[in-house]
Design a protein around this motif. Structure first.
Motif, short mmCIF file in Angstrom:
data_model
loop_
_atom_site.label_atom_id
_atom_site.label_comp_id
_atom_site.label_asym_id
_atom_site.label_seq_id
_atom_site.Cartn_x
_atom_site.Cartn_y
_atom_site.Cartn_z
N GLY A 47 39.99 8.13 3.18
CA GLY A 47 39.81 9.42 3.83
C GLY A 47 38.37 9.78 4.11
N LYS A 48 37.43 8.86 3.87
CA LYS A 48 36.01 9.15 4.08
C LYS A 48 35.72 9.50 5.54
CE LYS A 48 34.39 5.14 2.83
NZ LYS A 48 35.64 4.38 2.86
N SER A 49 36.10 8.60 6.45
CA SER A 49 35.82 8.81 7.87
C SER A 49 36.61 9.98 8.43
CB SER A 49 36.14 7.54 8.67
OG SER A 49 35.31 6.46 8.27
N VAL A 50 37.83 10.18 7.95
CA VAL A 50 38.65 11.32 8.40
C VAL A 50 37.96 12.64 8.05
CG1 VAL A 50 40.83 12.56 8.05
CG2 VAL A 50 40.83 10.08 8.36
N THR A 51 37.33 12.69 6.88
CA THR A 51 36.59 13.89 6.48
C THR A 51 35.47 14.19 7.47
OG1 THR A 51 37.08 13.44 4.14
CG2 THR A 51 35.27 14.94 4.61
N ALA A 52 34.70 13.16 7.83
CA ALA A 52 33.61 13.36 8.78
C ALA A 52 34.13 13.76 10.16
CB ALA A 52 32.78 12.08 8.88
N LEU A 53 35.18 13.12 10.62
CA LEU A 53 35.75 13.45 11.93
C LEU A 53 36.31 14.87 11.94
CD1 LEU A 53 37.57 10.08 12.77
CD2 LEU A 53 35.47 10.96 13.80
N SER A 54 36.79 15.34 10.80
CA SER A 54 37.28 16.72 10.71
C SER A 54 36.14 17.70 10.89
CB SER A 54 37.96 16.94 9.36
OG SER A 54 39.05 16.07 9.18
N VAL A 55 35.02 17.44 10.22
CA VAL A 55 33.86 18.32 10.36
C VAL A 55 33.37 18.36 11.80
CG1 VAL A 55 31.43 18.60 9.69
CG2 VAL A 55 33.15 18.04 7.95
N LEU A 56 33.42 17.22 12.48
CA LEU A 56 33.00 17.15 13.89
C LEU A 56 34.08 17.62 14.86
CD1 LEU A 56 31.34 13.63 13.69
CD2 LEU A 56 30.13 15.74 14.22
N ARG A 57 35.28 17.88 14.33
CA ARG A 57 36.43 18.24 15.16
C ARG A 57 36.72 17.15 16.20
NH1 ARG A 57 35.47 24.37 16.87
NH2 ARG A 57 36.76 23.63 18.59
N LEU A 58 36.74 15.92 15.70
CA LEU A 58 37.01 14.76 16.56
C LEU A 58 38.17 13.94 16.01
CD1 LEU A 58 33.38 13.52 17.35
CD2 LEU A 58 34.93 14.72 18.88
N LEU A 59 39.09 14.58 15.33
CA LEU A 59 40.23 13.86 14.77
C LEU A 59 41.06 13.22 15.88
CD1 LEU A 59 41.53 16.32 12.03
CD2 LEU A 59 40.62 14.03 11.65
N PRO A 60 41.56 11.99 15.65
CA PRO A 60 42.40 11.35 16.66
C PRO A 60 43.73 12.08 16.82
CG PRO A 60 42.36 10.06 14.64
CD PRO A 60 41.34 11.15 14.47
N LEU A 61 44.47 11.70 17.85
CA LEU A 61 45.74 12.34 18.16
C LEU A 61 46.67 12.29 16.95
CD1 LEU A 61 47.28 13.64 20.56
CD2 LEU A 61 48.26 11.37 20.99
N GLY A 62 47.27 13.43 16.62
CA GLY A 62 48.18 13.50 15.48
C GLY A 62 47.52 14.06 14.24
N GLY A 63 46.18 14.15 14.22
CA GLY A 63 45.47 14.68 13.06
C GLY A 63 45.31 16.19 13.13
N HIS A 64 45.50 16.85 12.01
CA HIS A 64 45.44 18.32 11.97
C HIS A 64 44.71 18.77 10.71
CE1 HIS A 64 48.34 18.74 15.28
NE2 HIS A 64 49.00 17.75 14.70
#
Length: 543
Positions: A47-64
């Motif tokens: 979940g490391k990269s997902v955490t960073a993508l969440s902060v940037l609001r760049l989650l891939p499709l399906g991520g919330h």
């Protein structure tokens, strides 16, 4: 302690799969202060990269993002309109993505991509943009920066693409730099340069660094604070020095135990003498340099310049050296994936230089490769099972569909994945998981020689240990031989019987692994060894 630059509190992230919500981040909290280096450590898929993508609001499709907040200087990023986030990305927050090939624009030159950031966030003339772009490439250790400014990502090696990504991320002079595995594809000397550069920029600008990595050596070198993440949760957080002196959580201790070490080759029993499986004699790969209206050839780039070596059956020869020295080019040319310019390749007593037709087909069955960049080496429109079985269909047509399926499932489990991964697409996996799939594909047709081009560079330490153990077992059980291309000398120490050090297209030193790593004869080899970070001996003083 001053007010945090970035404050993340109770962050929950999930991905929708059908009607279910699969949690990826489970209520984590942390702060990053101005000028601080914060390292988020954990295995691939934690979940490391997902955490960073969440902060940037760049989650891939399906991520919330289900709940929680991320505040940058007190402003909640999750409540900003998109046009305001666009002003923050690249300027206030820069990011170095894990996979440079899929992050860089393939139809824009590197100079245009750096210029895009500069033009968006600064008012500069065209001349100043070019001058700044050249300076950024020079800062990250790019050779011939003026020439590379006008080249495209596919013309770069993996390490050079990573350096270009770092230059783009630094172009906006961000307050916070998110570095997701920033040195994965870099050799140890360039890695040391990049880490020194990042520390110097922090001291000069007060930039904060959020480092996402599985490399504990890098963390000890540069981090002020460390948080260890596992299955979406932070299991341990501490200042760097006490963490490395006495890790508290069993999972943290497991990460330490799994890390490869240079000392692993000391006192190892030598392999029995066996005949050569692969012989390379005076091998050359030259690229023409063309100039003028009629594009006449005026010179050549000598990517591989008269290389010779012998690889015995059942043994491993490691090729090490800096990015751009010709390691990958040599490996691909031996397999006839790119044209050679001279020399000879002898495989199991037969000259296979430039083989075609049925001879090439048999050669493909006996010689396979694990590519450096897992994402670009897989067809994004094929599911994993078909990717693994593609070689079996072509080279072992006698196998039934059921046998192929069983074989692909066995291979996926052998490299640490579930058999159900065969039904998913490459983009659904992390970088480390994609590399495991590529290893399974290379093993599918039972080759005798595998060219391993940085096969563990994208893997976390525990999976890296599994893969190295798997490669050793296969070598013992199946009699496999490996031409192992790597910049990680600790990994080389774990696996290799012999080491060849390349520089400028030539082999400058070759010999048994213990002698080369602990009693090198060349200054260049000593330079590589001095640049290796150690998790027990931090190289840079923390500010």
């Amino acid at each position: 302690m001053d007010t945090p630059l970035l404050s993340v509190k109770d962050l929950h992230v999930a991905f929708r799969q059908g009607i279910e919500q699969v949690p990826a981040v489970k209520g984590i909290s942390f702060d990053i202060h101005h000028g601080e280096t914060f390292a988020l450590v954990g295995e691939s898929g934690s979940g490391k990269s997902v955490t960073a993508l969440s902060v940037l609001r760049l989650l891939p499709l399906g991520g919330h993002i289900l709940q929680g907040y991320a505040k940058l200087d007190g402003v909640d990023l999750f409540n900003l309109p998109e046009f305001e986030m666009c002003k923050i990305r690249g300027k206030r927050i820069g990011v170095i993505f894990q996979d440079p090939m899929s992050s860089l624009n393939p139809v824009m030159t590197i100079g245009q991509q750096i210029g895009e950031v500069l033009n968006l966030h600064f008012e500069l003339s065209a001349a100043d943009v070019k001058s700044r772009a050249v300076e950024l490439l020079r800062q990250v250790g790019m050779p011939r920066p003026v020439q590379h400014l006008n080249e495209y990502p596919h013309q770069f090696s993996g390490g050079m693409r990573q350096r270009a990504m770092i230059a783009i991320a630094l172009a906006g002079e961000p307050d916070l730099l998110i570095a997701d595995e920033p040195t994965t594809a870099l050799d140890v000397t360039i890695q040391a340069q990049i880490l020194e550069l990042l520390k110097r920029l922090q001291q000069e600008t007060g930039m904060a660094l959020w480092l996402i990595t599985h490399d504990l050596g890098i963390v000890s070198t540069i981090a002020d604070r460390v948080a260890v993440m596992r299955t979406g949760e932070i299991v341990e957080a501490a200042d760097s020095e006490p963490f490395f002196a006495h890790p508290q959580h069993p999972y943290s201790q497991q990460l330490f135990d799994a890390r490869p070490r240079l000392e692993s080759c000391l006192g190892r029993e030598k392999s029995a003498t066996s005949p050569a499986l692969l012989e390379v004699n005076d091998f050359k790969v030259y690229y023409p340099i063309k100039k003028g209206l009629f594009q006449r050839v005026v010179d050549h780039v000598r990517a591989v310049d008269g290389v010779s070596f012998s690889l015995p059956k059942g043994q491993t020869l490691a090729l090490v050296g800096e990015s751009g020295c010709g390691k990958t080019t040599l490996g691909k040319a031996i397999l006839n994936l790119i044209d050679s310019s001279g020399g000879q390749v002898i495989f199991d007593g037969m000259d296979v230089t430039g083989s075609t037709g049925e001879a090439r087909r048999q050669r493909c069955k006996s010689m396979q490769i694990i590519f450096q960049d897992p994402f670009s080496s897989m067809n994004p429109r094929m599911v994993v099972g078909d990717i693994i079985e593609e070689g079996i269909r072509a080279l072992q047509p006698e196998m039934t569909e059921q046998q192929r399926r069983q074989r692909s499932e066995e291979l996926l489990e052998a490299v640490g994945m579930t058999k159900y991964a065969r039904l998913r697409y490459p983009h659904e996996f992390s970088g480390g998981q994609r590399q495991r799939i590529c290893i399974a594909r290379a093993l599918a047709v039972n080759p005798r020689l595998i060219v391993c081009d940085e096969p563990t560079s994208a893997l976390d330490v525990s999976v890296q240990k599994q893969i190295l153990t798997l490669l050793k077992d296969l070598r013992t059980r199946e009699g496999l031989s490996y031409l192992f291309i790597s910049h990680d000398l600790a990994v080389v120490a774990e696996l290799a019987d012999q080491v060849a050090v390349m520089r400028g297209g030539k082999i400058v030193e070759i010999g048994p692994v213990e002698r080369v790593l602990f009693n090198p004869s060349q200054d260049y080899t000593r330079k590589l060894l001095e640049a290796v970070p150690s998790e027990r001996q931090p190289r840079f003083m923390k500010q």
